[in-house]
Structure formats: structure tokens, C-alpha cells
Write a protein that holds these residues in place. Structure first.
Motif, PDB file in Angstrom:
ATOM      1  N   LYS A 284       0.809  -1.219   0.000  1.00 31.55           N
ATOM      2  CA  LYS A 284       0.000   0.000   0.000  1.00 31.55           C
ATOM      3  C   LYS A 284       0.845   1.274   0.000  1.00 31.55           C
ATOM      4  CE  LYS A 284      -4.038  -2.094   2.209  1.00 31.55           C
ATOM      5  NZ  LYS A 284      -5.043  -2.016   3.291  1.00 31.55           N
ATOM      6  N   THR A 285       1.718   1.413   0.966  1.00 28.03           N
ATOM      7  CA  THR A 285       2.461   2.662   1.107  1.00 28.03           C
ATOM      8  C   THR A 285       3.442   2.870  -0.026  1.00 28.03           C
ATOM      9  OG1 THR A 285       2.317   2.349   3.500  1.00 28.03           O
ATOM     10  CG2 THR A 285       3.821   4.055   2.719  1.00 28.03           C
ATOM     11  N   ALA A 286       4.004   1.796  -0.596  1.00 23.75           N
ATOM     12  CA  ALA A 286       4.979   1.939  -1.677  1.00 23.75           C
ATOM     13  C   ALA A 286       4.369   2.651  -2.882  1.00 23.75           C
ATOM     14  CB  ALA A 286       5.502   0.571  -2.095  1.00 23.75           C
ATOM     15  N   TYR A 293       9.335   5.020   0.941  1.00 31.97           N
ATOM     16  CA  TYR A 293       9.566   3.578   1.022  1.00 31.97           C
ATOM     17  C   TYR A 293      10.981   3.209   0.576  1.00 31.97           C
ATOM     18  CZ  TYR A 293       9.129  -1.415   0.144  1.00 31.97           C
ATOM     19  OH  TYR A 293       9.327  -2.774   0.150  1.00 31.97           O
ATOM     20  N   SER A 294      11.478   3.906  -0.473  1.00 31.86           N
ATOM     21  CA  SER A 294      12.841   3.631  -0.951  1.00 31.86           C
ATOM     22  C   SER A 294      13.879   4.013   0.101  1.00 31.86           C
ATOM     23  CB  SER A 294      13.110   4.389  -2.258  1.00 31.86           C
ATOM     24  OG  SER A 294      13.057   5.791  -2.036  1.00 31.86           O
ATOM     25  N   TYR A 299      18.123   2.475   3.852  1.00 29.87           N
ATOM     26  CA  TYR A 299      18.860   2.681   5.107  1.00 29.87           C
ATOM     27  C   TYR A 299      18.444   1.669   6.197  1.00 29.87           C
ATOM     28  CZ  TYR A 299      20.296   7.091   3.008  1.00 29.87           C
ATOM     29  OH  TYR A 299      20.831   8.044   2.164  1.00 29.87           O
ATOM     30  N   ASN A 300      17.829   0.568   5.779  1.00 30.92           N
ATOM     31  CA  ASN A 300      17.435  -0.478   6.742  1.00 30.92           C
ATOM     32  C   ASN A 300      16.625   0.106   7.902  1.00 30.92           C
ATOM     33  OD1 ASN A 300      18.688  -2.664   5.380  1.00 30.92           O
ATOM     34  ND2 ASN A 300      20.677  -2.018   6.208  1.00 30.92           N
ATOM     35  N   GLY A 301      15.536   0.737   7.540  1.00 28.48           N
ATOM     36  CA  GLY A 301      14.693   1.404   8.545  1.00 28.48           C
ATOM     37  C   GLY A 301      14.206   0.475   9.628  1.00 28.48           C
TER      38      GLY A 301
END
Length: 463
Positions: A284-286, A293-294, A299-301
């Protein structure tokens, strides 16, 4: 000296009297040795010099006085029995100047009244203190010593409190050691608790080995990938620390009780939360926020989020240690004064609430993300599994606070340990169990092609 008898006299109207006493008078009397002046009595200045001159023998005892009027030796109280012609003088008491004690010889006392019963207060019963009533020390009331106090024979007027580790009932003359209660190894509930923790530990180890062998499969990757092993390691540590709730608490076990499960559960909840968020983001958010999202993926959120949560949890735990040091203390039981509970600290409820505050927030956040993903493909739909875990957590949390609000002591320790085991089993079997079921019994669902088909079906329904 010519002894004579007189009633015990007293100290005013209504004063208590006991029998009779005898007191000596000096012979020759002051009237003989000090002449009256102008019809008035002799003053102190005239009497003292004459007292110093007194020096005579009585019953083979030398009677004299010192410079200030006190006798240098012990003296005896003699009763003169007028009705006896031979040996009319009887020793009925003696006073020791050195020891300052008056000793009576009651069998030598001759009473001149038909009733010798004292009209002083009767002696108090054992465990009762004396409360003075009136001017005389022989008049008093008898008051029962309360529970938790005792009457010391050295002080008949005050009840002494018992030490913290001892108790007494009302009207006690001594205190008794309290029975110290704690969660013991041989109790039936403890055995059941440890049995479930051992089974949970074995199941978690089996799950860890299974996930390590099938780490490249879609089921393991959809469950969180490498984060799964962080969760499983936390669960193993949590199960290993269950025995810390059993036995005599020490500072080390108290530290483990307040840190082990709390940190382990926080790690698990944070991993579930970030995993649910990532799945929702992918589907959804992508599409809505591709740039955000990228950055999250670049950065390994997910690991940054987990690190921040753990650091925040450590800060809360350290603060809790400073405010409420996890040292064992004795807590009196209101319903049973003969027992005392050995518990980690007096502010156990507040300490537990502080340690659980972040967990409750993460649980709510995790549930929201899982609910948002309830329409996702079945392979990625973790809503029902996470709901099961959060239900176990919420029910156990409510139960422990209800118990702590009403009870204290061993029952609270037992319920806290049960809460820990239930939550660990809820995550281990409720979340990882279904995935192991797919791996072992439905290997055809653990393929990339099957997952790709499910994603395509979801995309077609959305279009």
C-alpha cells in the motif's frame, strides 16, 4: 527508738491502701531533745544537729545518722506486738541501702484488722499492661496488648512492638518468627509452570532450527527473515529466565525478573510491529509514498526502528532501577499476620507498569498495522496470528493488574510468572507455529511460484 504501728497511710482521700505498715520514731523524741521556743515547734536548724547526736543500740544493731541525716547502713523495720510479753519486737522488713530494695517477711507481720485483703488493683493477666489510675502506683487499669506487640516483664506499663520479621497475637508476652513465603520448587503450580516453560523452550529451539534450515524459503522471508532469529533468541532467553521466579529471591533474580522478560518481549513486539509495517508498506504505502519507502529500504529502517525501541526500553529499565531498586523485601500479609511474603520490592505494581508502558504502546501499534493488512494475500496476512499474540498479552496484562490490586505476595509472583510464560508461548506457538506447519505439512505452499500466484491474485482483485 520505740517502734510503734500505724495504718498505711496515705496520700489523700480515695488513695489505695494495703494492709498496714510500721515506721519507727526516734527516742528521745525531738520534743525532748529540742525545747520548744515561744510555743512553736522546732525548726530544721534545731532538729538536724540533734539527729546527728543520735547513737544507740537496738536488737544488737547500731543506730546512727550521717551528716545529712541519712543512715550509713541498711536498716530493718520492726513491728512491736503489744500483746506479747516476751520478744515483742519482730522483724517484718529490711531495706538495703546499697541495693535500694525493700524486702518483706510477710509471715512475721501481725495484722490488727480482720480483713487483710488489699484494696489496690488486682494483678493484670499475662499480656496486659498497666495503665495508671489515680495518684498511687498501686491503682491501675489492665489493658490488653494489641496484636503485633508484646509485654516485656521489665516494663509493665508499655507494650513493645515486635520486630518486622516476627509477629504476635493480642495479649502476648513474646513474639514469634513469621513464616516466610515464596514460590517454592515443590509446589504443584510451580511444577506446572516450569513444565510449560520447558516445553516452550524446546518448541522454540525446534522452531529456530527449522527456520535456520529453511531460511531461504518464502515462508521464513515473509515472517521477517533475519528478524525472526532475533525474536527467537529473545524467546529462548525469556523461557530460560522463568526459573528466576522460583525460590528465595535475591538481588540477581530480582534484576532478572524485572529485565529479562520485559526486554525480550519488547524485542519481539518491535520486530512484529516493524514486520507488519513493512508488509503494509509493500502493498500500500509503496504506491502512495514511493520515495519514503525507498529511503526506508535503503537505510534499513526496520533495524533502526528496533534499535531505537531497545534503547528506549533500556532507558526506562535503568530509570526504574534507580526509582525502585529490585531488592528482595519482606511484606506482611494482612490476612495472616503469622506469615510474611518475600518479594522483590514494595513498589512492584508501579515498577511493572513502568516496564510495560512501552510494550503496551507497541502492542497497540502492531495490532493496528496487522488490521490494516487483513485484506492482503493469505501468505502475507499476519492479522489473525498477531491478533492471537496481542490477545494473550492483553488478557494476561489485565489479569495480573487485577490480581495485584487485590492481593500481594506469592500469588502476585506466581501470576507474573504465568503471564510471562503465556506471552512467550503466544508468540512462539501462535506466530511461528503456523509457519512451521506450512513448512512441514504443506511444502507446496512454501515456494516462490505459490507466493507469486497469491500476489497476482491480490493485484487482480484490487484492479
Amino acid at each position: 527508738m520505740v517502734p510503734h504501728s500505724r495504718p498505711v497511710g496515705a496520700v489523700g482521700d480515695g488513695a489505695c491502701r494495703q494492709g498496714q505498715r510500721t515506721e519507727p520514731s526516734t527516742s528521745p523524741s525531738p520534743r525532748d531533745v529540742v525545747p520548744a521556743a515561744s510555743g512553736s515547734g522546732a525548726g530544721p536548724g534545731q532538729l538536724v544537729p540533734e539527729v546527728k547526736r543520735v547513737d544507740f543500740s537496738l536488737l544488737e544493731k547500731r543506730i546512727n545518722f550521717r551528716e545529712k541525716g541519712d543512715t550509713p547502713n541498711s536498716f530493718e523495720i520492726i513491728q512491736w506486738k503489744w500483746d506479747q510479753s516476751s520478744n515483742p519486737f519482730q522483724k517484718i522488713a529490711s531495706y538495703s541501702t546499697k541495693n535500694q530494695k525493700l524486702l518483706f517477711i510477710t509471715q512475721n507481720i501481725s495484722w490488727h484488722t480482720p480483713n487483710n485483703t488489699a484494696i489496690c488493683s488486682q494483678q493484670c493477666e499475662p499480656g496486659q499492661r498497666r495503665k495508671p489510675a489515680g495518684v498511687s502506683s498501686c491503682c491501675f487499669e489492665c489493658i490488653d496488648c494489641e496484636a503485633g506487640t508484646f509485654l516485656n516483664h521489665n516494663d509493665l506499663y508499655n507494650c513493645q512492638p515486635c520486630p518486622a520479621d516476627q509477629w504476635s497475637s493480642a495479649r502476648s508476652q513474646e513474639c514469634y518468627p513469621r513464616l516466610v513465603k515464596y514460590l517454592q520448587w515443590q509446589e504443584g503450580t510451580t511444577v506446572v509452570l516450569l513444565l510449560f516453560s520447558v516445553l516452550g523452550l524446546i518448541a522454540t529451539v525446534v522452531i529456530s532450527v527449522t527456520f535456520a534450515i529453511h531460511s531461504h524459503t518464502p515462508v521464513v522471508k515473509s515472517a521477517g527473515g533475519r528478524m525472526c532469529f532475533l525474536m527467537l533468541a529473545s524467546l529462548i532467553i525469556g523461557f530460560v529466565n522463568v526459573p528466576m521466579y522460583v525460590g528465595i529471591p535475591t538481588e540477581f533474580t530480582c534484576v532478572c525478573r524485572q529485565t529479562a522478560f520485559s526486554l525480550c518481549f519488547t524485542v519481539c513486539i518491535s520486530c512484529l510491529t516493524v514486520g507488519s509495517f513493512q508488509i503494509v508498506s509493500i502493498f500500500k504505502t509503496a504506491a502512495w509514498l514511493p520515495k519514503a519507502y525507498s529511503y526506508w529500504m535503503k537505510y534499513n529502517g526496520q533495524y533502526i526502528f528496533i534499535t531505537v525501541i531497545i534503547a528506549l526500553k533500556v532507558t526506562i529499565t535503568v530509570t526504574n532501577f534507580i526509582i525502585h531498586p529490585p531488592a528482595p523485601v519482606l511484606l506482611a500479609q494482612e490476612d495472616d499476620p503469622s506469615t510474611v511474603a518475600l518479594q522483590c520490592n514494595k513498589s512492584y505494581k508501579l515498577a511493572l507498569l513502568m516496564n510495560s508502558s512501552l510494550d503496551m504502546f507497541l502492542s497497540s501499534l502492531c495490532f493496528c498495522f496487522s488490521y490494516m493488512g487483513k485484506e492482503l494475500p493469505k501468505n502475507y496476512n499476519e492479522a489473525k496470528y498477531i491478533t492471537l499474540c496481542m490477545t494473550c498479552y492483553s488478557v494476561s496484562r489485565i489479569a495480573i493488574f487485577l490480581v495485584m490490586s487485590r492481593y500481594r505476595g506469592v500469588l502476585v509472583t506466581l501470576c507474573d510468572a504465568m503471564r510471562m510464560v503465556i506471552n512467550l508461548l503466544g508468540i512462539s506457538l501462535g506466530y511461528f507455529g503456523p509457519k512451521c506447519y506450512l513448512i512441514f505439512f504443506h511444502p507446496e505452499c512454501n515456494t516462490a511460484a505459490y507466493f507469486q500466484t497469491a500476489i497476482q491474485s491480490y493485484t487482480m482483485r484490487q484492479d
